[in-house]
Design a protein around this motif. Structure first.
Motif, PDB file in Angstrom:
ATOM      1  N   GLU A   7      -6.304  -9.570 -10.898  1.00 12.42           N
ATOM      2  CA  GLU A   7      -5.056  -9.191 -10.487  1.00 12.42           C
ATOM      3  C   GLU A   7      -3.888 -10.060 -10.933  1.00 12.42           C
ATOM      4  O   GLU A   7      -2.902  -9.742 -11.270  1.00 12.42           O
ATOM      5  CB  GLU A   7      -5.220  -8.921  -9.178  1.00 12.42           C
ATOM      6  CG  GLU A   7      -3.961  -8.138  -8.530  1.00 12.42           C
ATOM      7  CD  GLU A   7      -3.611  -6.687  -8.754  1.00 12.42           C
ATOM      8  OE1 GLU A   7      -2.534  -6.272  -9.158  1.00 12.42           O
ATOM      9  OE2 GLU A   7      -4.645  -6.235  -9.221  1.00 12.42           O
ATOM     10  N   SER A  16       0.926  -5.344  -8.002  1.00 10.15           N
ATOM     11  CA  SER A  16       1.629  -4.399  -7.052  1.00 10.15           C
ATOM     12  C   SER A  16       1.093  -5.421  -5.635  1.00 10.15           C
ATOM     13  O   SER A  16      -0.047  -6.224  -5.388  1.00 10.15           O
ATOM     14  CB  SER A  16       1.120  -3.228  -6.648  1.00 10.15           C
ATOM     15  OG  SER A  16      -0.172  -3.359  -6.032  1.00 10.15           O
ATOM     16  N   GLU A  17       2.097  -5.391  -4.799  1.00  4.47           N
ATOM     17  CA  GLU A  17       1.869  -6.318  -3.401  1.00  4.47           C
ATOM     18  C   GLU A  17       0.801  -5.701  -2.420  1.00  4.47           C
ATOM     19  O   GLU A  17      -0.050  -6.325  -2.052  1.00  4.47           O
ATOM     20  CB  GLU A  17       3.296  -6.285  -2.676  1.00  4.47           C
ATOM     21  CG  GLU A  17       3.506  -7.441  -1.834  1.00  4.47           C
ATOM     22  CD  GLU A  17       4.706  -7.256  -1.082  1.00  4.47           C
ATOM     23  OE1 GLU A  17       4.874  -7.050   0.007  1.00  4.47           O
ATOM     24  OE2 GLU A  17       5.734  -7.762  -2.100  1.00  4.47           O
ATOM     25  N   ILE A  18       0.548  -4.291  -2.923  1.00  6.27           N
ATOM     26  CA  ILE A  18      -0.712  -3.561  -2.009  1.00  6.27           C
ATOM     27  C   ILE A  18      -1.797  -4.181  -2.529  1.00  6.27           C
ATOM     28  O   ILE A  18      -2.881  -4.461  -1.722  1.00  6.27           O
ATOM     29  CB  ILE A  18      -0.324  -2.007  -2.166  1.00  6.27           C
ATOM     30  CG1 ILE A  18       0.610  -1.436  -1.443  1.00  6.27           C
ATOM     31  CG2 ILE A  18      -1.847  -1.284  -1.831  1.00  6.27           C
ATOM     32  CD1 ILE A  18       1.064  -0.284  -1.756  1.00  6.27           C
ATOM     33  N   SER A  19      -2.025  -4.281  -3.899  1.00  4.91           N
ATOM     34  CA  SER A  19      -3.292  -4.902  -4.234  1.00  4.91           C
ATOM     35  C   SER A  19      -3.581  -6.192  -4.138  1.00  4.91           C
ATOM     36  O   SER A  19      -4.600  -6.760  -3.951  1.00  4.91           O
ATOM     37  CB  SER A  19      -3.382  -4.442  -5.737  1.00  4.91           C
ATOM     38  OG  SER A  19      -2.595  -5.140  -6.517  1.00  4.91           O
ATOM     39  N   ASN A  21      -2.426  -7.723  -1.410  1.00  8.01           N
ATOM     40  CA  ASN A  21      -2.868  -7.753  -0.045  1.00  8.01           C
ATOM     41  C   ASN A  21      -4.416  -7.312   0.262  1.00  8.01           C
ATOM     42  O   ASN A  21      -5.126  -7.649   0.918  1.00  8.01           O
ATOM     43  CB  ASN A  21      -2.153  -6.787   0.986  1.00  8.01           C
ATOM     44  CG  ASN A  21      -0.739  -7.523   1.322  1.00  8.01           C
ATOM     45  OD1 ASN A  21      -1.135  -8.458   2.022  1.00  8.01           O
ATOM     46  ND2 ASN A  21       0.338  -7.039   1.074  1.00  8.01           N
ATOM     47  N   HIS A  22      -4.762  -6.446  -0.467  1.00 11.23           N
ATOM     48  CA  HIS A  22      -6.320  -5.950  -0.759  1.00 11.23           C
ATOM     49  C   HIS A  22      -7.121  -6.960  -1.127  1.00 11.23           C
ATOM     50  O   HIS A  22      -7.906  -7.305  -0.304  1.00 11.23           O
ATOM     51  CB  HIS A  22      -6.621  -4.921  -1.510  1.00 11.23           C
ATOM     52  CG  HIS A  22      -7.588  -4.246  -1.714  1.00 11.23           C
ATOM     53  ND1 HIS A  22      -8.386  -3.514  -0.515  1.00 11.23           N
ATOM     54  CD2 HIS A  22      -8.700  -4.325  -2.577  1.00 11.23           C
ATOM     55  CE1 HIS A  22      -9.700  -3.320  -0.781  1.00 11.23           C
ATOM     56  NE2 HIS A  22      -9.944  -3.711  -2.140  1.00 11.23           N
ATOM     57  N   ARG A  25      -7.426  -9.526   1.767  1.00 12.72           N
ATOM     58  CA  ARG A  25      -8.155  -8.990   2.973  1.00 12.72           C
ATOM     59  C   ARG A  25      -9.552  -8.988   2.478  1.00 12.72           C
ATOM     60  O   ARG A  25     -10.536  -9.408   3.282  1.00 12.72           O
ATOM     61  CB  ARG A  25      -7.785  -7.560   3.128  1.00 12.72           C
ATOM     62  CG  ARG A  25      -6.519  -7.061   3.678  1.00 12.72           C
ATOM     63  CD  ARG A  25      -6.353  -7.615   5.440  1.00 12.72           C
ATOM     64  NE  ARG A  25      -5.021  -7.612   5.538  1.00 12.72           N
ATOM     65  CZ  ARG A  25      -4.544  -8.779   6.138  1.00 12.72           C
ATOM     66  NH1 ARG A  25      -5.245  -9.986   6.416  1.00 12.72           N
ATOM     67  NH2 ARG A  25      -3.352  -8.746   6.466  1.00 12.72           N
ATOM     68  N   ARG A  45      -0.198 -11.961   5.036  1.00 13.98           N
ATOM     69  CA  ARG A  45       0.456 -11.137   4.125  1.00 13.98           C
ATOM     70  C   ARG A  45       0.465 -11.863   2.760  1.00 13.98           C
ATOM     71  O   ARG A  45       0.977 -13.120   2.661  1.00 13.98           O
ATOM     72  CB  ARG A  45       1.726 -10.431   4.467  1.00 13.98           C
ATOM     73  CG  ARG A  45       1.761  -9.811   5.642  1.00 13.98           C
ATOM     74  CD  ARG A  45       1.182  -8.341   5.356  1.00 13.98           C
ATOM     75  NE  ARG A  45       1.221  -7.469   6.326  1.00 13.98           N
ATOM     76  CZ  ARG A  45       0.177  -6.932   7.005  1.00 13.98           C
ATOM     77  NH1 ARG A  45      -0.960  -7.347   6.660  1.00 13.98           N
ATOM     78  NH2 ARG A  45       0.336  -6.232   8.232  1.00 13.98           N
ATOM     79  N   ARG A  47       2.606 -11.724  -0.849  1.00 10.69           N
ATOM     80  CA  ARG A  47       4.027 -11.309  -1.128  1.00 10.69           C
ATOM     81  C   ARG A  47       4.192 -11.429  -2.520  1.00 10.69           C
ATOM     82  O   ARG A  47       3.843 -12.434  -2.935  1.00 10.69           O
ATOM     83  CB  ARG A  47       5.161 -11.877  -0.120  1.00 10.69           C
ATOM     84  CG  ARG A  47       5.128 -11.643   1.240  1.00 10.69           C
ATOM     85  CD  ARG A  47       5.705 -10.243   1.616  1.00 10.69           C
ATOM     86  NE  ARG A  47       5.683 -10.185   2.957  1.00 10.69           N
ATOM     87  CZ  ARG A  47       5.316  -9.231   3.698  1.00 10.69           C
ATOM     88  NH1 ARG A  47       4.551  -8.234   2.751  1.00 10.69           N
ATOM     89  NH2 ARG A  47       5.407  -9.055   4.939  1.00 10.69           N
ATOM     90  N   LYS A  48       4.930 -10.571  -3.111  1.00 13.11           N
ATOM     91  CA  LYS A  48       5.102 -10.630  -4.498  1.00 13.11           C
ATOM     92  C   LYS A  48       6.697 -11.167  -4.933  1.00 13.11           C
ATOM     93  O   LYS A  48       7.584 -10.206  -4.079  1.00 13.11           O
ATOM     94  CB  LYS A  48       4.787  -9.369  -5.272  1.00 13.11           C
ATOM     95  CG  LYS A  48       5.333  -9.575  -6.599  1.00 13.11           C
ATOM     96  CD  LYS A  48       5.111  -8.091  -7.203  1.00 13.11           C
ATOM     97  CE  LYS A  48       5.898  -8.220  -8.580  1.00 13.11           C
ATOM     98  NZ  LYS A  48       5.821  -6.609  -9.180  1.00 13.11           N
TER      99      LYS A  48
END
Length: 130
Positions: A7, A16-19, A21-22, A25, A45, A47-48
């Motif tokens: 990534e 992406s910020e979503i990936s 964060n994934h 996690r 969190r 952050r990008k």
């Protein structure tokens, strides 16, 4: 770190910020942090931040922590900005460490290949490596 390689190696605009964060996690689930209080873990969190053209995900990735309650008195926005500067420095050092480790592995593999063909096929194995 290993989970994030693919990534973070992408162009900053395609990360992406979503990936991110994934990936964070997944890293938490694979570490001792999974035993921390759930509220504490949920405040972490990825952050990008804005990146310049040509930058990679490594350059725009930041970890943030949502500070609430009495801790917000101690960790003011100025203190959090200072933390981000320190994080950015340490993150760059971690990236350099990962790059050096990868280079070391590749050097060992190439060295093993070069010495493997001593004798009849030595010239061929050297040409293939170039």
């Amino acid at each position: 770190m290993d989970m994030a390689q693919a990534e973070l190696g992408q162009d900053a605009s395609s990360v992406s910020e979503i990936s991110l964060n994934h990936v964070v996690r997944q890293a938490i689930a694979a570490s001792n942090a999974k035993y921390d209080d759930e509220d504490v873990v949920e405040r972490v969190r990825a952050r990008k931040f804005r990146g310049a053209p040509g930058e990679l995900g490594w350059d725009v990735f930041r970890l943030t922590y949502d500070v609430r309650g009495p801790l917000a008195t101690l960790f003011t926005p100025d203190a959090q900005r200072a933390y981000q500067r320190v994080f950015q420095l340490l993150w760059r050092l971690k990236r350099a460490e990962a790059d050096l480790a990868h280079s070391w592995i590749m050097l060992k593999v190439w060295g093993a290949r070069r010495t493997w063909g001593k004798g009849v096929g030595a010239a061929h194995s050297w040409i293939v490596l170039k």
